[in-house]
Design an enzyme around this catalytic site. Sequence first.
Site, short mmCIF file in Angstrom:
data_model
loop_
_atom_site.label_atom_id
_atom_site.label_comp_id
_atom_site.label_asym_id
_atom_site.label_seq_id
_atom_site.Cartn_x
_atom_site.Cartn_y
_atom_site.Cartn_z
N GLY A 149 0.83 -1.20 0.00
CA GLY A 149 0.00 0.00 0.00
C GLY A 149 0.87 1.25 0.00
CB SER A 150 0.23 4.61 1.37
OG SER A 150 -1.04 4.66 0.76
CB THR A 151 4.41 1.34 3.55
OG1 THR A 151 4.13 0.12 2.85
CG2 THR A 151 3.50 1.44 4.76
#
Lengths: 691, 368
Positions: free
Chosen positions: A336-338
């Site tokens: 995801g956004s990591t």
Amino acid sequence: MSELLKQRASSRDLWTRLTVFGVLAGLGCLVLIGRLYRLQMSLGREYYERSVNNFVKEQKIPADRGLLIDRRGEVLADSRPSFDLYLTPYFCGKSCDEVVGRMSAWLGLDAETSSRVRSRLAQARGLVRFKPFLVAVDIGRDAVDVFEAHKSELDGVDMVPTPHRNYRRGTLAGHLLGYLSEVGPEELATLQTAGKDYHEGDYIGRRGVERAFEPVLRGVDGAERVVADAKGRRLPDRSGLIPPQDRIRLPRPGNNVVLSIDARLQKVADESFPGKAGAVVALDPRTGFILALVSRPELDPNLLTGRVSRAQLAALAADPYKPELFRPLQGQYHPGSTFKAVTALAGLQHHVITPESHTVCNGGYTLGRRRWRCWKDGGHGDVDLHRAIVHSCDTFFYWVGDHLGLDAIAETARAMGLGKPAGIGLDNENPGVIPDVAYHDRVTPGGYQKGFALNAAIGQGDVNVTPLQLAMLYAAIGNGGTLYRPQVVRRIEDPEGTTLKTFAPVVRAKLPIEPQNLAAVVAGLTGVVDEPGGTAYSHRLKDVTVAGKTGTAAVVAYGADLHAKLDYWRNDHGWFAAFAPATDPEIAVVVLNEHAGHGGSAAAPTAMAVIQAYFDDKKSDEAAHAAPPPRPALPAAEPRAAPEPEKKRELGTRAPSAWPATESATVSPIPSPAKRVRESATVAPRPAPWS
Amino acid sequence: MELTARAPRRLFARFPWGALLLTCAIAGLGVWNLASASRTVQVNLWMSQLLWLAGGLAAVLLLALVDYRHFRSLAFPLYVGVLGLLVFVARYGRTVMGARRWLDLGPLHIQPSELAKLAVLVVLARHFDEHPPPKGGNRLRQLLVPFALTLVPAVLVLKQPDLGTALIVAAVGLTLCVFAGIRTPTLAILAAIGVAGAAGAWQHGLKGYQKKRIETFLDPDGDALGAGYHANQSMIAVGSGRLAGKGWGKGTQTQLSFLPEQHTDFIFSVWAEEHGFVWCTLLVLLYLTLIVWALWVAGAARDRFGSYLAAGVAGLVFWHVFINIGMVTGLLPVVGVTLPLMSYGGSSLLTVLLAVGLVLNVQMRRVG
């Protein structure tokens, strides 16, 4: 007259016959004496040796397995005395059935065990009847008393003392420590062919450190030679049949493994993790040594070591939460956004963007006829790199991904350690997936499409990472670009506590990224926690500046508005990856909370609790060292001298500056006691039923 | 029957004390050996054996008072009585370890099969005395009756099942048949029939365990922990005694219960393990002396009945000793045959003592 002659003749005849019979009898006796000569004189020595082999029985004295110790000296796994029950079918004979009944009534065998025992008894034929088989492992103290009291009514049942592995902290770090179980028949054959000293009934490490360090932890069993009668019962050797020097060979305990885990931090990580399933990884970004490694649902190594029933194993295997999965290294998830940190660095390195590049987010990005939505429907307006990271704007990264292309993203991701195992050396690590064009051409129906780069840019699509990989990656971003190999073992000690081997940090790679680019991303990550509007701002810590990134990995592609209505299995995974302090970090933490929704709320609090605990512990340790306890003249001789109560340390202490210091390969900051007090599990040997 | 009227004092003037001493010497070694062999079972078997020995000797002395020629007329009633006992025990006897051999007489347990050995001996002695063989020896036709007299009790014993005793009964019968005089061709035919009969018995007559014993004898290491276990352990015991033995009470095979049936059929292994080759040879020579003495009595007897009795006893002792030691040393398959005067067991001891008593009786009443 003729009568007399006749009588004489018959008398002579009689004597002839008697002589023949006498000679025959003499010959018969000669045959016997000849046979006796052969057995007793010619073959006497050989038969004498066989008679000695008959009554000398070697009885194993099991060696204690090495201890598992945390970085501060707390013993996490040791051995304790336990008693196993064996049954020899031949010796219970016709009353076997009653004996099994009594065992289940008095010693609390469960129904599954007693039916297994019964079927085993029914199958026993011929020589198998003389062979004892295991009925119950590690019976309780009460059962031991009951057994001693009713021994005479339990024909054929033997209680055998065995050291049993004891995981003192229960499920704490269960996956990491691993567990033991009995070697199987085929495995045994393989081990023996390889020249390893394993025997039936021996235990072997199954997972985690127990498995990886099996050769280190395993000791060398000793043996006692005793006199036993034909039924294998041990008898006192009153007449000195076995010379005293041949009677006993002492076991050699295994070596201890000192972990890099801090049990305090492990406990905090475990307790502050709110979810049903997930992982917490905490490590020292300066060395790559793991500080805490949580996998949920937890495994109970005490249960799995010998005492687990078939039903419990089946339940474990059928559990939809898959407790057997060692999630930090075996679970793979969309980051995801990591992942945006990777995309950002890829963009900077490939000169697609500069820290000043900006674009406008109006709630999505359009490529061809499709539109990629930003998580914020209203859009973020004008965003540069910093704002894009702080607010986790999808649109900015779609834009970067579109201009970079998938292969450029993949190249940077791989350089940062993704797509292949992190190399912790435990169990089977999942390599994760970093897709490139060739990958999609190979596995995706219809082949590569340009839009895949957009999905990858925000850590979706086919991008999969393990929590451990992500933790190593964030540690590398934080420490200025050194990618370490994760390690959990710092030292190996002999049973007396003398260090045999110290493990040095291992550098996997230097990130091919320029410092100013790293700095730009670190600044963004710091803003995530530190700037109002940052996705983790509400979880910031008072004293420590944390740099981090939230992530919300979609499991099923639905609109954001639907997520609240989804059931557990369809909900998003929440991520938080962080390091602290933001400059010169001492700890990197990754938290993954499966199906728990947004990373800001489901994962960040746990990471913050771990970071907070780390610095609290550090402060209290420093305080303890600032006022050092009286230093013993010979610290080595008194292992438990002056324990510091607030630290539960098992060991003596050393110079104040020694803990906690920067880890280095050669200087070991952990005091190494010359003698560790060891709870010996070796019990006075008793006759084993098979001897 | 004027001899019976003789005063006992004169009678015992001719009593062969030497032979009795020899018998007592062997039996004494037996009791001593038994005391070692039974240390593991916590029961004073040797005491009980000693009592039987005392009782047996008393019976022998009493028997000496009665002229053996009375047994000539008593032969058939005795024989029929023993047959009756065998039939009775087959129906009502006590079963021990799968074999119906024992007759309970209050506190005493008697094995009628032991008496069968003596009955066959006496009845054949009388038969051959009444029907002396023609010149050149008996033919098959003349041997039919003696065979029948031997085989009926032998088969009854075999059915118990007690292969060892049945073999002894048959061996004693055959020995007497041969001793009485037999034509060489007849002997050859008999040998042929014997081989055929053994094959037939293998096919039909023997029990599974009996076959197994013979199989393991032919291949002792084939099943060292199963049926071959006894034979193997016994040979280890005998061999490990070496020249001088391990010492009384110090035989590991004996004291640690590796020997099967160590008080009865395998008593010789105990002796061999603890006393070694020298004393084993001595024991065998003692037996040989006893046998030669019985044969000498057979030659010196005043009549044929006495000769046959003494020769039969010589055969009885010989076959017991040869089969038992042969089996214990792995020379012969394992069959249940006791070692005379050494094996534990009242019936067995009494039988041998009575047999010796018969020979004593014959010797006392010899001419000159």
